[in-house]
Design a protein around this motif. Structure first.
Motif, short mmCIF file in Angstrom:
data_model
loop_
_atom_site.label_atom_id
_atom_site.label_comp_id
_atom_site.label_asym_id
_atom_site.label_seq_id
_atom_site.Cartn_x
_atom_site.Cartn_y
_atom_site.Cartn_z
N SER A 94 20.03 5.07 0.56
CA SER A 94 19.32 5.30 -0.69
C SER A 94 18.77 3.97 -1.18
O SER A 94 19.49 2.97 -1.20
CB SER A 94 20.26 5.87 -1.76
OG SER A 94 20.76 7.13 -1.38
N ILE A 95 17.50 3.93 -1.55
CA ILE A 95 16.94 2.75 -2.20
C ILE A 95 17.14 2.96 -3.70
O ILE A 95 16.41 3.72 -4.33
CB ILE A 95 15.46 2.54 -1.85
CG1 ILE A 95 15.30 2.34 -0.34
CG2 ILE A 95 14.91 1.33 -2.61
CD1 ILE A 95 13.85 2.20 0.10
N TYR A 96 18.13 2.32 -4.27
CA TYR A 96 18.48 2.58 -5.66
C TYR A 96 17.85 1.58 -6.63
O TYR A 96 17.77 1.84 -7.83
CB TYR A 96 20.00 2.60 -5.86
CG TYR A 96 20.71 1.36 -5.36
CD1 TYR A 96 20.84 0.24 -6.16
CD2 TYR A 96 21.26 1.33 -4.08
CE1 TYR A 96 21.49 -0.89 -5.70
CE2 TYR A 96 21.92 0.21 -3.61
CZ TYR A 96 22.03 -0.90 -4.42
OH TYR A 96 22.67 -2.02 -3.94
N ALA A 97 17.39 0.42 -6.11
CA ALA A 97 16.87 -0.61 -7.01
C ALA A 97 15.85 -1.48 -6.29
O ALA A 97 15.88 -1.64 -5.06
CB ALA A 97 18.00 -1.48 -7.55
N GLY A 121 11.51 5.44 -4.64
CA GLY A 121 12.59 6.31 -5.10
C GLY A 121 13.69 5.59 -5.84
O GLY A 121 14.76 6.16 -6.08
N ALA A 122 13.44 4.33 -6.24
CA ALA A 122 14.44 3.56 -6.98
C ALA A 122 14.50 4.01 -8.43
O ALA A 122 13.50 4.45 -9.00
CB ALA A 122 14.12 2.07 -6.92
N SER A 140 0.85 -1.19 0.00
CA SER A 140 0.00 0.00 0.00
C SER A 140 0.89 1.24 0.00
O SER A 140 2.07 1.18 0.36
CB SER A 140 -0.91 0.02 1.22
OG SER A 140 -0.15 0.25 2.40
N LEU A 141 0.31 2.36 -0.40
CA LEU A 141 1.08 3.61 -0.45
C LEU A 141 1.66 3.95 0.92
O LEU A 141 2.83 4.35 1.03
CB LEU A 141 0.20 4.74 -0.96
CG LEU A 141 0.90 6.07 -1.27
CD1 LEU A 141 2.00 5.87 -2.30
CD2 LEU A 141 -0.11 7.11 -1.75
N ASN A 171 5.68 0.86 -10.39
CA ASN A 171 5.06 1.89 -9.55
C ASN A 171 5.53 1.79 -8.11
O ASN A 171 5.70 2.81 -7.44
CB ASN A 171 3.54 1.80 -9.64
CG ASN A 171 2.99 2.45 -10.90
OD1 ASN A 171 2.85 3.66 -10.98
ND2 ASN A 171 2.69 1.63 -11.90
N VAL A 172 5.76 0.57 -7.63
CA VAL A 172 6.34 0.39 -6.29
C VAL A 172 7.72 1.03 -6.23
O VAL A 172 8.06 1.77 -5.30
CB VAL A 172 6.42 -1.11 -5.93
CG1 VAL A 172 7.29 -1.32 -4.68
CG2 VAL A 172 5.02 -1.68 -5.71
#
Length: 273
Positions: A63-66, A99-100, A46-47, A93-94
Motif C-alpha cells: 500500500s502506498i500510504y504516504a 492512492g496515498a 505523468s499520469l 494530485n500526485v
C-alpha cells in the motif's frame, strides 16, 4: 498500528539514486506491507508514470500510504510562497493518483544557515532573516496551509506537518498552528527523532494531533546524530492518545541499508505488536 517504510530508508541523499521500483521491491522483500514514497524517487510525474508505480506497488503487495515532499513556506516574498503552495498542490494530485492518504509537508525554515550539516550541528536552530521574526514565519505558514486546504479536502488527503526543523521544530508552534487552522485535513506527522531537546515533552504536545508517525532508527550510529529513543515510552504515549495508524520507518543509520532496515523492522514490531 501498521508498520511501513519510507523509501528514504534506502537512500540518504547520497550516492546514486535508483529507480522507484528498486525501493518498492526492497520494501516488499523486507516484509513491509506499506510504503511511503519520497518525492526524490519519482522519476516521472505523468499520469501513465504514476499509474505504473501504483500498479507495481499493488503487484508487490504494498500500500502506498504516504508521499513525502520538500517545501518551504518561510519566505518573506509572497510570490515565492505562492509558488510553494502551487508546488504542494501538484504533489497533492500526485498523492491522489498513487492512492496515498497523507502527504508530508514542512513548515520550512529561514535558510540563514545554508548547509544542512551545519544546521544539524546547531541542533536545527537558525536565526531569522534580518527584519523578521518567528511571528512572521508562523503567519506565512498558516496562510499557506489555509490556501492548500480546499485542494486537500477535495482530494481527501491529509496535510501532515512534520516536526522537521524551522517553525515546526518547536512543538508549541505546531500546536498553535493546528489549533488556529482547526481542520481534520491538517494534522501532525510525529518524527520520534526530530525533537533533539525536551524530546518526550514535545512529542507529548503533538501526540493528540498525530495522523502518522516517523520512527527513526540509527543502527551503526546516526548519519547526522544519534538519539537514544525510548520506544516503549513513545509507543505507550501514542496508544494513550488513541493513535492507530501507520508507523513509517525512517532508517537513518550508517550501517548498510539492507541490514539496518531489517534490524529496524524487527525492533519496531516488538512495540507495534
Amino acid at each position: 498500528m501498521n508498520l511501513g517504510v519510507s523509501t528514504y530508508s534506502y537512500w540518504h541523499f547520497e550516492r546514486e539514486k535508483m529507480p522507484i521500483n528498486h525501493y518498492l521491491e526492497k520494501a516488499s522483500r523486507h516484509g513491509f506491507s506499506g510504503v511511503e514514497v519520497l518525492q526524490d524517487h519519482l522519476e516521472g510525474l505523468s499520469l501513465s508514470d504514476l499509474k505504473e508505480v501504483k500498479r507495481t506497488a499493488f503487484n508487490l503487495g504494498l500500500s502506498i500510504y504516504a508521499v513525502s515532499i520538500h517545501n518551504n513556506f518561510v519566505n518573506p516574498l509572497t510570490g515565492s510562497r505562492d509558488k510553494e503552495v502551487e508546488m504542494v498542490k501538484k504533489w497533492l494530485n500526485v498523492a491522489y493518483v498513487l492512492g496515498a492518504s497523507i502527504i508530508r509537508v514542512n513548515s520550512g525554515r529561514w535558510r540563514t544557515i545554508e548547509s544542512f550539516d551545519e544546521l544539524m550541528k546547531n541542533k536545527g536552530k537558525e536565526p531569522p532573516l534580518p527584519g523578521y521574526t518567528e511571528e512572521d514565519a508562523l503567519r506565512w505558514v498558516e496562510e499557506s496551509i489555509r490556501s492548500l486546504l480546499p485542494t486537500a479536502e477535495d482530494l481527501g488527503i491529509i496535510l501532515g506537518m512534520e516536526n522537521h526543523w524551522g517553525v515546526s521544530g518547536n512543538a508549541t508552534n505546531m500546536v498553535r498552528l493546528f489549533n488556529s487552522v482547526n481542520s481534520r485535513y491538517f494534522r501532525a506527522i510525529m518524527d520520534m527523532g526530530n525533537f533533539i531537546e525536551n524530546t518526550y515533552e514535545q512529542l507529548e504536545m503533538i501526540a493528540p494531533y498525530t495522523a502518522m508517525v516517523h520512527a527513526k532508527t540509527y543502527f551503526g550510529g546516526g548519519v547526522w546524530y544519534t538519539l537514544d529513543i525510548d520506544y516503549d515510552r513513545v509507543f505507550s504515549m501514542l496508544r494513550r492518545h488513541g493513535f492507530n495508524g501507520w508507523v513509517s520507518l525512517e532508517y537513518e543509520g550508517r550501517e548498510g541499508y539492507d541490514s539496518g532496515v531489517l534490524k529496524s523492522r524487527e525492533l519496531l514490531l516488538k512495540y507495534i505488536r
